[in-house]
Design a protein around this motif. Structure first.
Motif, PDB file in Angstrom:
ATOM      1  N   TYR A 195      13.646  57.029 -25.786  1.00 22.79           N
ATOM      2  CA  TYR A 195      12.561  56.990 -24.820  1.00 22.79           C
ATOM      3  C   TYR A 195      13.070  57.360 -23.428  1.00 22.79           C
ATOM      4  CZ  TYR A 195       9.965  54.547 -28.453  1.00 22.79           C
ATOM      5  OH  TYR A 195       9.339  54.212 -29.627  1.00 22.79           O
ATOM      6  N   ALA A 196      12.173  57.929 -22.617  1.00 23.79           N
ATOM      7  CA  ALA A 196      12.488  58.270 -21.236  1.00 23.79           C
ATOM      8  C   ALA A 196      12.061  57.135 -20.322  1.00 23.79           C
ATOM      9  CB  ALA A 196      11.776  59.557 -20.831  1.00 23.79           C
ATOM     10  N   ALA A 197      12.764  56.982 -19.210  1.00 26.36           N
ATOM     11  CA  ALA A 197      12.417  55.927 -18.260  1.00 26.36           C
ATOM     12  C   ALA A 197      10.996  56.101 -17.729  1.00 26.36           C
ATOM     13  CB  ALA A 197      13.417  55.925 -17.100  1.00 26.36           C
ATOM     14  N   GLY A 198      10.537  57.346 -17.666  1.00 26.87           N
ATOM     15  CA  GLY A 198       9.191  57.615 -17.180  1.00 26.87           C
ATOM     16  C   GLY A 198       8.089  57.094 -18.087  1.00 26.87           C
ATOM     17  N   GLN A 199       8.436  56.660 -19.300  1.00 22.26           N
ATOM     18  CA  GLN A 199       7.433  56.126 -20.230  1.00 22.26           C
ATOM     19  C   GLN A 199       7.199  54.631 -20.054  1.00 22.26           C
ATOM     20  OE1 GLN A 199       9.488  58.024 -23.826  1.00 22.26           O
ATOM     21  NE2 GLN A 199       7.319  58.293 -24.363  1.00 22.26           N
ATOM     22  N   LEU A 200       7.938  54.020 -19.129  1.00 18.49           N
ATOM     23  CA  LEU A 200       7.799  52.569 -18.948  1.00 18.49           C
ATOM     24  C   LEU A 200       6.402  52.170 -18.507  1.00 18.49           C
ATOM     25  CD1 LEU A 200      11.189  51.552 -17.288  1.00 18.49           C
ATOM     26  CD2 LEU A 200      10.271  50.727 -19.464  1.00 18.49           C
TER      27      LEU A 200
END
Length: 343
Positions: free
Chosen positions: A43-48
């Motif tokens: 997962y990417a941090a931007g999906q938080l």
């Protein structure tokens, strides 16, 4: 772009890996990358932000189908949908609270000194109308409005009218049956199960008619009145709305490939076992329900539909509004009002 393992993402998002795998399967939160050899998710941090929104909506108790729809909206529209959802929850909770207190008083013989209004029996009053519209050569919509079953089906393909008619015909026994399975151990699940079985039978009838091809099929949106609740079944892009307290709420989600396209992601027909959306509605006196084909909603904006329903308009006025807007498709409407039963 630096990616997080599913374990690391679970820790920072405060979601379990099991929940993340479920949200992936339901297309609520797809991983940024899946290892082709191991199947491991990253997962990417931007999906938080989306992960936390999904988690918060789950804590609200919002059904997964509604969460998926909310997550696809712009922030302002998503906020309105969340507010509308919570307004429904509060109204239904208040009714359940009063019903529980009433039953406690009845079973214990305690005089009611709370000042609450006495429990009222409600009944369903309805009217319906369908029109070919101004462009289509024939009307492929089918409607049904009986003593406790309301249904709208919008057929497509060369045998669209036969498909919509077969779908509605498969549900009619619910209106004609002496009793519904709403009591005993099955409780609410009984009536939802009966409605789901009827929709699956409708799917089988349409599939037989279509010969297993995807050319012919139909949508189906139905409300079943049990005497105390409304059970809803829905598949396709016909719609059900609730007008309560002057506010209009859409209580179904369009099963389309995308909001802009008319191509359906789910419908009856095509040789696929239909899985309808199912829910129970807690009715209140004064509620107005609208079932309609997309011939209304593609021609008339929700704001005007709300204005007409608030003013007491029925199917005749709604169809007239669609005709005034050009009515490029068949238009079908069923309007039902929850009123205090006579006597």
């Amino acid at each position: 772009m630096e990616l997080l393992t599913i374990g690391a993402f679970a820790r920072v998002s405060r979601l379990s890996p099991k929940a993340l795998r479920l949200y992936d399967e339901l297309a609520l939160l797809r991983p940024a990358r899946v290892d082709p050899d191991t199947g491991y998710r990253y997962y990417a941090a931007g999906q938080l932000g989306r992960a936390r929104l999904v988690a918060w909506l789950r804590r609200l108790g919002m059904p997964l189908a509604e969460i998926r729809a909310v997550c696809a909206l712009e922030p302002g529209e998503a906020a309105r949908e969340i507010g509308a959802y919570w307004a429904r929850v509060e109204a239904e909770t208040a009714m359940r609270r009063d019903l529980a207190a009433f039953l406690v008083d009845q079973l214990t013989g305690t005089p009611d000194t709370s000042g609450r209004e006495p429990m009222m029996m409600l009944e369903l009053k309805h009217s319906a109308r369908t029109d070919r519209g101004l462009v289509r050569p024939a009307n492929q919509d089918t409607l049904y409005a009986g003593r406790r079953l309301l249904a709208v089906a919008d057929g497509f393909g060369p045998a669209g009218l036969a498909a919509s008619g077969a779908a509605v015909a498969a549900l009619r026994y619910l209106d004609e049956a002496e009793t519904l399975p709403v009591d005993g151990e099955l409780g609410e699940l009984g009536v939802l199960g009966a409605l789901e079985d009827a929709v699956r039978a409708a799917g089988a009838a349409v599939a037989d008619l279509a010969g297993g091809t995807e050319e012919d099929g139909t949508t189906l949106t139905a409300l079943l009145w049990t005497g105390s609740r409304l059970a809803l079944a829905h598949i396709g892009d016909s719609r059900a709305y609730l007008l309560r307290g002057g506010e209009l709420y859409r209580i179904t989600q369009d099963h389309r490939v995308s909001p802009q396209e008319l191509l359906l992601s789910k419908a009856l027909g095509g040789g696929v076992d239909p899985v309808p959306d199912l829910r129970l509605q807690e009715p209140l006196e004064g509620d107005r329900y609208l079932l309609c084909s997309d011939g209304l909603t593609e021609a008339v904006p929700d704001a005007l539909i709300r204005e007409l329903l608030v003013a007491g308009a029925g199917p005749r006025e709604l169809v007239a509004a669609a005709l005034a807007a050009g009515a490029p498709d068949n238009v079908t409407c069923v309007v039902a009002d929850m009123a205090v039963a006579a006597g």
